[in-house]
Design a protein around this motif. Structure first.
Motif, PDB file in Angstrom:
ATOM      1  N   ASP A  11      46.488  63.562 -39.611  1.00  0.00           N
ATOM      2  CA  ASP A  11      46.252  62.197 -38.917  1.00  0.00           C
ATOM      3  C   ASP A  11      47.293  62.125 -37.487  1.00  0.00           C
ATOM      4  N   THR A  12      47.582  63.113 -36.699  1.00  0.00           N
ATOM      5  CA  THR A  12      48.158  63.028 -35.488  1.00  0.00           C
ATOM      6  C   THR A  12      47.541  64.015 -34.475  1.00  0.00           C
ATOM      7  N   VAL A  13      47.355  63.471 -33.170  1.00  0.00           N
ATOM      8  CA  VAL A  13      46.952  64.018 -32.097  1.00  0.00           C
ATOM      9  C   VAL A  13      47.881  63.975 -30.990  1.00  0.00           C
ATOM     10  N   ALA A  14      48.352  64.976 -30.316  1.00  0.00           N
ATOM     11  CA  ALA A  14      49.059  65.201 -29.067  1.00  0.00           C
ATOM     12  C   ALA A  14      48.641  65.462 -27.848  1.00  0.00           C
ATOM     13  N   GLY A  15      48.831  64.878 -26.776  1.00  0.00           N
ATOM     14  CA  GLY A  15      48.437  65.217 -25.514  1.00  0.00           C
ATOM     15  C   GLY A  15      49.970  65.419 -24.685  1.00  0.00           C
ATOM     16  N   GLU A  16      49.593  65.554 -23.350  1.00  0.00           N
ATOM     17  CA  GLU A  16      50.346  65.584 -22.571  1.00  0.00           C
ATOM     18  C   GLU A  16      51.165  64.312 -22.261  1.00  0.00           C
ATOM     19  N   ASP A  17      52.665  64.022 -22.701  1.00  0.00           N
ATOM     20  CA  ASP A  17      53.434  62.911 -22.647  1.00  0.00           C
ATOM     21  C   ASP A  17      53.069  61.717 -23.640  1.00  0.00           C
ATOM     22  N   TRP A  18      51.907  62.038 -24.657  1.00  0.00           N
ATOM     23  CA  TRP A  18      51.692  61.350 -25.538  1.00  0.00           C
ATOM     24  C   TRP A  18      51.432  61.620 -27.002  1.00  0.00           C
ATOM     25  N   THR A  19      51.498  60.639 -28.182  1.00  0.00           N
ATOM     26  CA  THR A  19      51.064  61.267 -29.363  1.00  0.00           C
ATOM     27  C   THR A  19      50.304  60.136 -29.853  1.00  0.00           C
ATOM     28  N   ALA A  20      49.378  60.226 -30.664  1.00  0.00           N
ATOM     29  CA  ALA A  20      48.703  59.113 -31.382  1.00  0.00           C
ATOM     30  C   ALA A  20      48.645  59.615 -32.766  1.00  0.00           C
ATOM     31  N   THR A  21      49.194  58.818 -33.667  1.00  0.00           N
ATOM     32  CA  THR A  21      49.197  58.782 -35.242  1.00  0.00           C
ATOM     33  C   THR A  21      48.150  57.621 -35.803  1.00  0.00           C
ATOM     34  N   LEU A  22      47.262  58.241 -36.611  1.00  0.00           N
ATOM     35  CA  LEU A  22      46.225  57.272 -37.178  1.00  0.00           C
ATOM     36  C   LEU A  22      46.425  57.235 -38.928  1.00  0.00           C
ATOM     37  N   SER A  23      46.027  56.150 -39.319  1.00  0.00           N
ATOM     38  CA  SER A  23      45.958  55.713 -40.539  1.00  0.00           C
ATOM     39  C   SER A  23      44.603  54.895 -40.747  1.00  0.00           C
ATOM     40  N   SER A  24      43.986  54.773 -41.904  1.00  0.00           N
ATOM     41  CA  SER A  24      43.012  53.980 -42.063  1.00  0.00           C
ATOM     42  C   SER A  24      42.943  53.233 -43.615  1.00  0.00           C
ATOM     43  N   GLU A  25      42.068  52.209 -43.824  1.00  0.00           N
ATOM     44  CA  GLU A  25      42.018  51.552 -45.097  1.00  0.00           C
ATOM     45  C   GLU A  25      40.860  50.835 -44.909  1.00  0.00           C
ATOM     46  N   LYS A  26      40.237  50.504 -46.278  1.00  0.00           N
ATOM     47  CA  LYS A  26      38.976  49.558 -46.315  1.00  0.00           C
ATOM     48  C   LYS A  26      39.341  48.132 -46.099  1.00  0.00           C
ATOM     49  N   VAL A  27      38.601  47.470 -45.222  1.00  0.00           N
ATOM     50  CA  VAL A  27      38.881  45.898 -45.284  1.00  0.00           C
ATOM     51  C   VAL A  27      37.676  45.181 -45.605  1.00  0.00           C
ATOM     52  N   GLY A  28      37.934  44.090 -46.330  1.00  0.00           N
ATOM     53  CA  GLY A  28      36.755  43.057 -46.783  1.00  0.00           C
ATOM     54  C   GLY A  28      36.354  42.337 -45.285  1.00  0.00           C
ATOM     55  N   ILE A  29      35.064  42.400 -45.391  1.00  0.00           N
ATOM     56  CA  ILE A  29      34.193  41.467 -44.527  1.00  0.00           C
ATOM     57  C   ILE A  29      33.335  40.397 -45.202  1.00  0.00           C
ATOM     58  N   GLY A  30      33.617  39.488 -45.459  1.00  0.00           N
ATOM     59  CA  GLY A  30      33.020  38.643 -46.374  1.00  0.00           C
ATOM     60  C   GLY A  30      33.174  38.791 -47.503  1.00  0.00           C
ATOM     61  N   PRO A  31      32.028  38.314 -48.585  1.00  0.00           N
ATOM     62  CA  PRO A  31      32.245  38.482 -49.928  1.00  0.00           C
ATOM     63  C   PRO A  31      32.058  39.824 -50.482  1.00  0.00           C
ATOM     64  N   SER A  32      31.033  40.551 -49.620  1.00  0.00           N
ATOM     65  CA  SER A  32      30.706  41.891 -50.456  1.00  0.00           C
ATOM     66  C   SER A  32      30.734  42.956 -49.502  1.00  0.00           C
ATOM     67  N   LEU A  33      31.028  42.928 -48.178  1.00  0.00           N
ATOM     68  CA  LEU A  33      30.903  43.900 -47.185  1.00  0.00           C
ATOM     69  C   LEU A  33      32.376  44.525 -46.995  1.00  0.00           C
ATOM     70  N   GLN A  34      32.463  45.759 -46.811  1.00  0.00           N
ATOM     71  CA  GLN A  34      33.773  46.529 -46.411  1.00  0.00           C
ATOM     72  C   GLN A  34      33.514  47.411 -45.281  1.00  0.00           C
ATOM     73  N   LEU A  35      34.499  47.477 -44.302  1.00  0.00           N
ATOM     74  CA  LEU A  35      34.436  48.293 -43.371  1.00  0.00           C
ATOM     75  C   LEU A  35      35.740  49.330 -43.417  1.00  0.00           C
ATOM     76  N   THR A  36      35.580  50.546 -42.705  1.00  0.00           N
ATOM     77  CA  THR A  36      36.896  51.173 -42.311  1.00  0.00           C
ATOM     78  C   THR A  36      37.682  50.667 -41.298  1.00  0.00           C
ATOM     79  N   GLU A  37      38.949  50.349 -41.546  1.00  0.00           N
ATOM     80  CA  GLU A  37      39.642  50.044 -40.119  1.00  0.00           C
ATOM     81  C   GLU A  37      40.607  51.129 -39.988  1.00  0.00           C
ATOM     82  N   VAL A  38      40.445  51.431 -38.748  1.00  0.00           N
ATOM     83  CA  VAL A  38      41.479  52.900 -38.252  1.00  0.00           C
ATOM     84  C   VAL A  38      42.636  52.319 -37.474  1.00  0.00           C
ATOM     85  N   THR A  39      43.835  52.371 -37.818  1.00  0.00           N
ATOM     86  CA  THR A  39      45.121  52.148 -37.012  1.00  0.00           C
ATOM     87  C   THR A  39      45.491  53.101 -36.244  1.00  0.00           C
ATOM     88  N   VAL A  40      45.668  52.921 -34.788  1.00  0.00           N
ATOM     89  CA  VAL A  40      46.183  54.145 -34.139  1.00  0.00           C
ATOM     90  C   VAL A  40      47.276  53.509 -33.541  1.00  0.00           C
TER      91      VAL A  40
END
Length: 86
Positions: free
Chosen positions: A32-61
């Motif tokens: 869950d980690t990507v590194a570049g020159e002078d930076w890093t990005a750490t990712l996590s994700s979770e399912k979030v509800g959109i309305g009564p029956s729809l779920q989407l993946t939300e990725v936090t970077v």
């Protein structure tokens, strides 16, 4: 000086987010980690509800690194993620 920027994106997967980050010059260093020159990005994700029956993946970077390097990186990543996520 190190800067930290946290952004969340809906409708993309962690796998796709990692691909975008590697295309922007990073290298995947673990599951869950990507590194570049002078930076890093750490990712996590979770399912979030959109309305009564729809779920989407939300990725936090969590971007960390040199402020001058992060601003264009976050902007380019966000453009890719928004196109993918609709």
């Amino acid at each position: 000086m190190a800067t930290r920027v946290e952004r969340s994106f809906r409708g993309i997967s962690e796998r796709l987010a990692i691909r975008y980050l590697t295309n922007l010059g990073g290298e995947q260093v673990d599951d869950d980690t990507v590194a570049g020159e002078d930076w890093t990005a750490t990712l996590s994700s979770e399912k979030v509800g959109i309305g009564p029956s729809l779920q989407l993946t939300e990725v936090t970077v969590v971007f960390e690194g040199d402020e001058d390097r992060l601003e264009p990186l976050v902007e380019k990543f966000a453009q890719k993620a928004m196109r993918a996520g609709g």
